[in-house]
Design a protein around this motif. Structure first.
Motif, PDB file in Angstrom:
ATOM      1  N   VAL A  27      -7.169 -38.726 -19.681  1.00 15.67           N
ATOM      2  CA  VAL A  27      -6.391 -37.596 -18.850  1.00 15.67           C
ATOM      3  C   VAL A  27      -5.100 -38.400 -18.344  1.00 15.67           C
ATOM      4  CG1 VAL A  27      -6.257 -35.990 -17.082  1.00 15.67           C
ATOM      5  CG2 VAL A  27      -8.558 -36.539 -18.117  1.00 15.67           C
ATOM      6  N   SER A  28      -3.883 -37.807 -18.776  1.00 17.19           N
ATOM      7  CA  SER A  28      -2.674 -38.173 -18.240  1.00 17.19           C
ATOM      8  C   SER A  28      -2.156 -38.078 -16.970  1.00 17.19           C
ATOM      9  CB  SER A  28      -1.494 -37.739 -19.245  1.00 17.19           C
ATOM     10  OG  SER A  28      -1.504 -36.434 -19.202  1.00 17.19           O
ATOM     11  N   LYS A  29      -1.548 -38.650 -16.185  1.00 17.59           N
ATOM     12  CA  LYS A  29      -1.186 -38.494 -14.759  1.00 17.59           C
ATOM     13  C   LYS A  29      -0.501 -37.051 -14.685  1.00 17.59           C
ATOM     14  CE  LYS A  29       1.965 -40.392 -11.319  1.00 17.59           C
ATOM     15  NZ  LYS A  29       3.225 -41.499 -11.061  1.00 17.59           N
ATOM     16  N   GLY A  30      -0.965 -36.505 -13.678  1.00 21.59           N
ATOM     17  CA  GLY A  30      -0.554 -35.160 -13.217  1.00 21.59           C
ATOM     18  C   GLY A  30      -1.388 -33.996 -13.925  1.00 21.59           C
ATOM     19  N   SER A  31      -2.104 -34.464 -14.891  1.00 22.16           N
ATOM     20  CA  SER A  31      -2.942 -33.543 -15.531  1.00 22.16           C
ATOM     21  C   SER A  31      -4.173 -32.749 -14.535  1.00 22.16           C
ATOM     22  CB  SER A  31      -3.663 -33.769 -16.783  1.00 22.16           C
ATOM     23  OG  SER A  31      -2.696 -34.169 -17.653  1.00 22.16           O
ATOM     24  N   HIS A  32      -4.442 -31.596 -14.650  1.00 21.55           N
ATOM     25  CA  HIS A  32      -5.496 -31.022 -13.905  1.00 21.55           C
ATOM     26  C   HIS A  32      -6.813 -31.216 -14.585  1.00 21.55           C
ATOM     27  CE1 HIS A  32      -2.459 -29.065 -11.231  1.00 21.55           C
ATOM     28  NE2 HIS A  32      -3.413 -29.068 -10.510  1.00 21.55           N
TER      29      HIS A  32
END
Length: 234
Positions: A27-32
């Motif tokens: 999961v990338s930074k900022g993803s929900h």
């Protein structure tokens, strides 16, 4: 320098369920990871990284519930629940690795292993205690108590004890972040932090807080000296 406290949040037997039956996701930074009000599908295990759990009202005001780190679980409150909807939103604060497992499959695994189910119940009790103490501080001691207790929890979770007795919170936190933890405005947090800085209770530089007088914070919010496993930000 030593880390004040280090806990494995999720019991090993429960982690085993995720590792043997779940799917690994980057999961990338900022993803929900999930959205409040969305239908429940998965329970989530954080392998590495940090994930923030929060709730929002209709005006967009945010309340931070937890910061989940490595070896933590997201969605424990919906296990064996009939509600069917996520009661919070979860967003990655940094690039993270997670394991997802279908809620029904997770419940089935627990049901088939009484020892695992007991471990899960114990862990859920601990999570409930954490929530109760946060609500106590927020409701009984106002904004000041909410801020002071949040800083105490941050020291217990990310604190590094220095040779001179100071505690560096090894986790960057902005005034806006603290405001979300305390359900108040950034301006109120700015004012209280500056008062604490003038009194040499703490100092801050580039979002890193150093606590010089932890006992002052504990005395002001009538700290009950809860076990360190309870008095945490995660």
């Amino acid at each position: 320098m030593v880390t004040i406290f280090n806990i494995e949040p999720l019991p090993p037997k429960i982690r085993k369920i995720f590792k043997e039956n779940g799917s690994i996701v980057k999961v990338s930074k900022g993803s929900h990871l999930c959205l409040e009000g969305a239908p429940v599908k998965d329970i989530i295990y954080v392998v590495s990284g940090k994930v923030i759990l929060s709730k929002e009202n209709v005006s967009g005001k945010e309340l931070t519930l937890r910061i989940c780190g490595s070896n933590d679980c997201i969605g424990e409150g919906i296990i064996f629940s009939k509600t069917g909807y996520y009661p919070f939103s979860a967003k990655a604060l940094e690039n993270s690795n997670i394991i997802t497992i279908d809620k029904n499959l997770f419940e089935m695994c627990l049901s088939q292993e009484p020892d695992m189910l007991i471990e899960c119940i114990k862990w859920l009790q601990l999570q409930n205690l954490k929530t109760q103490t946060k609500l106590r501080d927020l409701l009984l001691y106002g904004k000041k108590g909410a801020l002071y207790s949040t800083i105490i929890r941050l020291t217990n979770t990310y604190g590094i004890l220095q040779d001179n007795g100071d505690i560096v919170i090894d986790y960057p936190v902005t005034n806006s972040n603290l405001a979300n933890h305390c359900a108040t405005s950034r301006e109120v947090i700015n004012r209280m932090l500056n008062d604490l800085k003038k009194s040499n209770v703490l100092s801050f530089e580039k979002s890193i807080i150093t606590v010089h007088n932890l006992n002052f914070l504990k005395d002001e919010c009538e700290c009950e000296n809860c076990p360190l496993s309870v008095c945490r930000i995660d």
